[in-house]
Design a protein around this motif. Structure first.
Motif: not given
Lengths: 269, 271
Positions: A124-126, A129-135, A137-148, A213-216
């Motif tokens: 998530i820190p990575l 770095f890439i997607y900032g702290i906005g929407l 980054a959170k979408v990416v976090a969801v995708i990384i967990l759900a997609l595989p 972990l990113i922004t509350p």
């Protein structure tokens, strides 16, 4: 809620006490037992930071009544829905394609196996770095967990489709497209949907992780805030609401599957 | 009987039925699985129109392989299949297959399963369901149209499989050990019903079985295959009168003699 989660469709007709089916009754007992244990654990108390079930429920209704909970869900649901939507659409399509085509499989399989094995909290820190702290980054976090999970389940479901049914379709001169739509996908749908359910549950973990972990924001904010001011009933009410929400969503998926893809499951096996 | 008849004698074997032409011709069919498994060796065979031909032999003789090659579900290594004189590759509308494991769609009702062949041909829904209902009645499972396969017994599931094959109105029915997953009583009833049905429907049937009694009871022509690699050992025409009732046929001397003769032929492969 009990009917939403479990094997609600089988043997509904079997009547039991209070006009409920046996299955519903046992599911209710299971949940009530859990709540009772929670209540006792809170009364002991296990820790000052562990409220009883009743305190948590009261806090939950207060938070719903004064609008905090609703506002929080409005925040949390946005990245969750976008992330799950992308993961489901892209994941099932890619998984099915991998099941139908060896080249796709060879190319994509290692990527998703690595992703599935990766400890995402550490990534998530990575992401920030890439997607900032906005929407995003959170979408990416969801995708990384759900997609595989969704991709790998869909792929395995299609790869293991019944050879005999495929041959049957061929013998009646079904085209490759008819074979895919009328035989392979319905045949694979139970496992595809199992992957979707696991993927949605993982997506919930992803969005809460990102909010912690990113922004509350949203539910993550409620959890973080109430913990910091030692309002544990409110904090657990937020956690509890996520569990209930996730369980209901996953249960509705199962219903949708039975309704649209596998009507045979409605008739007790 | 070591006489290995390599092809069906056509008009000259004395039987009145043999004047009919062959709807299916099997020419020099050889099949290897991979490089070392030799399943079939130069099979030549004619299937007379309107008759019941059985492939009989011990396991490993390639009888199901031969049937699936005729169905177009397997590619032969060499040789060709002719239907009404024209070579074919792949499945076609003149052939319909009945599967050993039934191969019914578990998520579809009996009605949709029976209509499935027509659904794949884009026939209108009420048209194909009308046809399906007719054949559901004909195979004797009326009233089960809205049931799912898992609610039916093995025998009834195979009746669904048979109705599905009949519904596409193919001239040739290919049946791969259709009764092997069915208990003995159901099997006998099913055999009798099948004979009745075929007398009405006038289909050519190719039937794979490992049961000698079944082959003699049902067939106009029995193709005995020998194993490893599969070759035609002999072709037998039981010439049993179908006018008698099923129980009389099973006591008929001709019937019993054929069963015994085939058993003596086959037992040497069992060592």
């Amino acid at each position: 809620m009990a009917t939403t989660i479990g094997l609600s469709n089988a043997e509904k007709s079997e009547a039991s006490a209070f006009g409920l089916s046996k299955i519903t009754l046992y599911q209710l007992l299971s949940i009530l037992g859990l709540f009772a244990l929670w209540e006792i654990g809170g009364l002991v108390p296990i820790s000052v930071a562990f409220p009883t079930f009743s305190e948590t429920t009261v806090a939950l209704f207060e938070m719903i009544a004064d609008g905090r909970m609703i506002a929080a869900y409005a925040d949390t649901l946005k990245p969750l829905l976008i992330g799950i939507g992308i993961s489901a659409g892209f994941g099932v399509t890619l998984g099915v394609a991998m099941g139908l085509n060896r080249r796709f499989q060879w190319f994509w399989e290692p990527i998703f196996i690595v992703l599935q094995a990766a400890p995402v909290a550490a990534l998530i820190p990575l992401i920030t770095f890439i997607y900032g702290i906005g929407l995003a980054a959170k979408v990416v976090a969801v995708i990384i967990l759900a997609l595989p999970i969704i991709v790998l389940n869909s792929y395995k479901a299609v790869r293991n489709a019944s050879a005999s049914l495929i041959q049957m379709c061929q013998s009646f001169q079904g085209t490759r497209l008819q074979q895919i739509w009328k035989v392979i996908i319905p045949n694979a749908s139970p496992v595809i949907f199992a992957g979707l359910r696991l993927g949605v549950a993982a997506g919930f973990i992803g969005v809460i992780l990102a909010e912690l972990l990113i922004t509350p924001t949203g539910i993550g904010d409620l959890i973080t805030y109430h913990r910091s001011v030692a309002e544990y009933a409110e904090m657990y009410a937020a956690v509890f609401s996520v569990i209930v929400f996730s369980a209901i969503t996953v249960g509705s998926l199962e219903r949708a599957e039975t309704r649209f893809f596998r009507p045979d499951k409605k008739v007790g096996r | 009987m070591p006489t290995s008849l390599q092809s069906m004698p056509r008009a000259d074997d004395g039987a009145p039925v043999s004047k009919t032409e062959n709807i299916v011709e099997v020419r020099d069919i050889t099949k290897f699985y991979g490089t070392d498994v030799h399943a079939l060796e130069k099979i030549n065979l004619g299937i007379p129109v309107g008759q019941m031909t059985t492939f009989l032999g011990p396991s490993g003789c390639g009888k199901t392989t031969l049937l699936k090659i005729i169905a177009g579900l397997l590619e032969p290594t060499s040789g060709e299949i002719l239907i009404k004189g024209a070579p074919v590759s792949g499945p076609g509308p003149e052939r319909a297959f009945v599967f050993q494991d039934f191969a019914l769609l578990p998520w579809a009702t009996v009605l949709r399963n029976v209509a499935f062949g027509l659904e794949l041909r884009h026939e209108a829904k009420n048209e194909r369901e009308k046809v399906a209902r007719h054949y559901i009645a004909e195979v004797g499972i009326s009233g089960f149209e809205q049931k799912y396969p898992h609610e039916l017994s093995g025998g009834m599931r195979q009746r669904v499989g048979l109705a599905r094959a009949l519904a596409v109105n193919a001239e040739v029915l290919l049946m791969d050990e259709p009764f092997s997953a069915v208990d003995e009583q159901t099997r006998r009833k099913f055999q009798e019903d099948l004979l009745h049905l075929l007398a009405v429907e006038k289909k050519t049937v190719i039937f794979v079985t490992h049961s000698i009694e079944e082959a003699v009871y049902l067939s106009d022509q029995i193709v005995l295959l020998s194993p490893r690699p599969g070759r035609i050992h002999s072709i037998i025409r039981p010439e049993i009168s179908r006018d008698a009732g099923p129980d009389e046929i099973r006591r008929d001397k001709n019937y019993l003699d054929h069963v015994e003769e085939i058993w003596q032929d086959l037992r040497k492969y069992l060592e």
